[in-house]
Design an enzyme around this catalytic site. Structure first.
Site, PDB file in Angstrom:
ATOM      1  N   LYS A   9       0.881  -1.154   0.113  1.00  0.00           N
ATOM      2  CA  LYS A   9       0.127  -0.358  -0.200  1.00  0.00           C
ATOM      3  C   LYS A   9       1.116   1.226  -0.008  1.00  0.00           C
ATOM      4  O   LYS A   9       2.171   0.953   0.852  1.00  0.00           O
ATOM      5  CB  LYS A   9      -0.928  -0.290   0.805  1.00  0.00           C
ATOM      6  CG  LYS A   9      -0.425  -0.132   2.281  1.00  0.00           C
ATOM      7  CD  LYS A   9       0.225   1.802   3.141  1.00  0.00           C
ATOM      8  CE  LYS A   9       0.845   1.431   4.139  1.00  0.00           C
ATOM      9  NZ  LYS A   9       0.916   2.755   4.780  1.00  0.00           N
ATOM     10  N   VAL A  94      11.307  -4.520   2.580  1.00  0.00           N
ATOM     11  CA  VAL A  94      11.363  -4.671   4.231  1.00  0.00           C
ATOM     12  C   VAL A  94      10.872  -3.058   4.983  1.00  0.00           C
ATOM     13  O   VAL A  94      12.315  -2.808   4.353  1.00  0.00           O
ATOM     14  CB  VAL A  94      11.700  -6.106   4.606  1.00  0.00           C
ATOM     15  CG1 VAL A  94      11.855  -6.125   6.737  1.00  0.00           C
ATOM     16  CG2 VAL A  94      11.663  -6.986   3.968  1.00  0.00           C
ATOM     17  N   GLY A  97       7.483   1.021   4.945  1.00  0.00           N
ATOM     18  CA  GLY A  97       6.309   2.109   4.441  1.00  0.00           C
ATOM     19  C   GLY A  97       5.171   1.964   3.802  1.00  0.00           C
ATOM     20  O   GLY A  97       4.462   2.413   3.259  1.00  0.00           O
ATOM     21  N   ALA A  99       3.909  -1.455   3.915  1.00  0.00           N
ATOM     22  CA  ALA A  99       2.952  -2.319   5.084  1.00  0.00           C
ATOM     23  C   ALA A  99       2.744  -3.743   4.315  1.00  0.00           C
ATOM     24  O   ALA A  99       2.318  -4.554   4.228  1.00  0.00           O
ATOM     25  CB  ALA A  99       1.787  -2.068   4.820  1.00  0.00           C
ATOM     26  N   ASP A 135      -2.297  -1.356   9.762  1.00  0.00           N
ATOM     27  CA  ASP A 135      -2.339  -1.389   8.620  1.00  0.00           C
ATOM     28  C   ASP A 135      -3.051  -2.509   8.041  1.00  0.00           C
ATOM     29  O   ASP A 135      -3.587  -2.685   7.386  1.00  0.00           O
ATOM     30  CB  ASP A 135      -1.117  -1.210   7.959  1.00  0.00           C
ATOM     31  CG  ASP A 135      -0.883  -0.116   8.138  1.00  0.00           C
ATOM     32  OD1 ASP A 135      -1.388   1.295   7.967  1.00  0.00           O
ATOM     33  OD2 ASP A 135       0.786   0.649   7.984  1.00  0.00           O
TER      34      ASP A 135
END
Length: 288
Positions: A9, A94, A97, A99, A135
């Site tokens: 995302k 990884v 930011g 998700a 998230d």
């Protein structure tokens, strides 16, 4: 064996309103999924154990993994005696930011709902996912949504206007907890959430670009100046609008003219190893 897709995302907006009595922050975020995705494979076992196999050596294969936590929550909540082997084929960077871990957990919830014949709705799975991370609720649904509260209050939105998205992650990892610890809510410049909502409603690309905003971006940039450098390069190479996603450090840029995509992509590859040219999917997951 069952397969589930776990898309990344990006945050079109990320606002923090205040710190809650429970110690968490009250957020207001507009997020959408893109077609960069991990692959999650679920194989039933008869030993009652949860095992994680993962392609990326930096990702934990134990209880620290959010997919493990998702499986463990379902097992305990519904008294499941079967075990499961979860294989994660990582494509999402990884600690970026984007998700990735939350999406893996959400895919695990959706997949085990099928594998264990639980018959849970997306809303019920999202409620369980909220116990794992802020998230996860959004990632259970996918698509485009406004998330409030800790991220668990989901309002579905129209898909964004069609465009390319260039993602670039510098060779650093960011701790979300550290970024929030350095956030002074009283001094943030709040993004134009209402403007973004109108842009999505009307399919207005220019207004979407103008309404991008993330209150965590200045905090991460202050700690990691590489993010500033990457954002400036993406703007210089010709992206229509650029923003950091989540707590970073991934920066994304919107590009509508396809001829510019390869120029920006190739320009960034000279400075950054992890660069992807993707589309926003905007489609929600439909449970069987």
């Amino acid at each position: 064996m069952l397969y589930e897709k776990a898309p990344a995302k990006i945050n079109l907006t990320l606002d923090v309103l205040h710190k809650r009595d429970d110690g968490f922050h009250e957020v207001e975020m507009i997020m959408t999924t893109v077609d960069l995705a991990d692959r999650v494979w679920l194989r039933p076992t008869h030993d009652g154990r949860i095992t994680i196999k993962v392609s990326e050596r930096y990702v934990p294969n134990d209880r620290k993994n959010l997919a493990y936590q998702a499986a463990d929550l379902l097992k305990r909540k519904y008294g499941i005696y079967e075990g499961v082997e979860i294989t994660l084929d990582k494509k999402i960077p990884v600690a970026a930011g984007l998700a990735g871990g939350s999406s893996d957990a959400a895919a695990t919830l959706r997949g085990l709902n099928r594998l264990w014949h639980l018959g849970l709705s997306a809303e019920e799975l999202a409620k369980i996912g909220a116990k794992i991370g802020s998230d996860v609720s959004f990632c259970v649904h996918g698509g485009t949504a406004l998330a409030k509260g800790r991220g668990e209050m989901i309002q579905h939105l129209p898909a964004p206007p069609n465009c390319w998205v260039i993602l670039a992650k510098p060779a650093i990892s960011v701790s979300t907890a550290d970024i929030y610890r350095n956030l002074d809510v009283s001094s943030v410049q709040h993004p134009d959430t209402e403007g973004m909502l109108q842009a999505l409603k009307n399919g207005d690309y220019e207004k979407m670009c103008a309404s991008l905003g993330n209150v965590l971006e200045p905090i991460t940039m202050n700690i990691h100046p590489q993010v500033i450098d990457l954002k400036e390069k993406m703007e210089r190479f010709g992206a229509d609008a650029v923003l950091m996603s989540g707590s970073g450090p991934t920066v994304f840029g919107f590009v509508r003219q396809e001829a510019r995509v390869s120029r920006i992509y190739n320009g960034l590859k000279g400075f950054c190893k992890e660069v992807h040219a993707v589309r926003m999917t905007g489609e929600r997951f439909l449970l069987d």
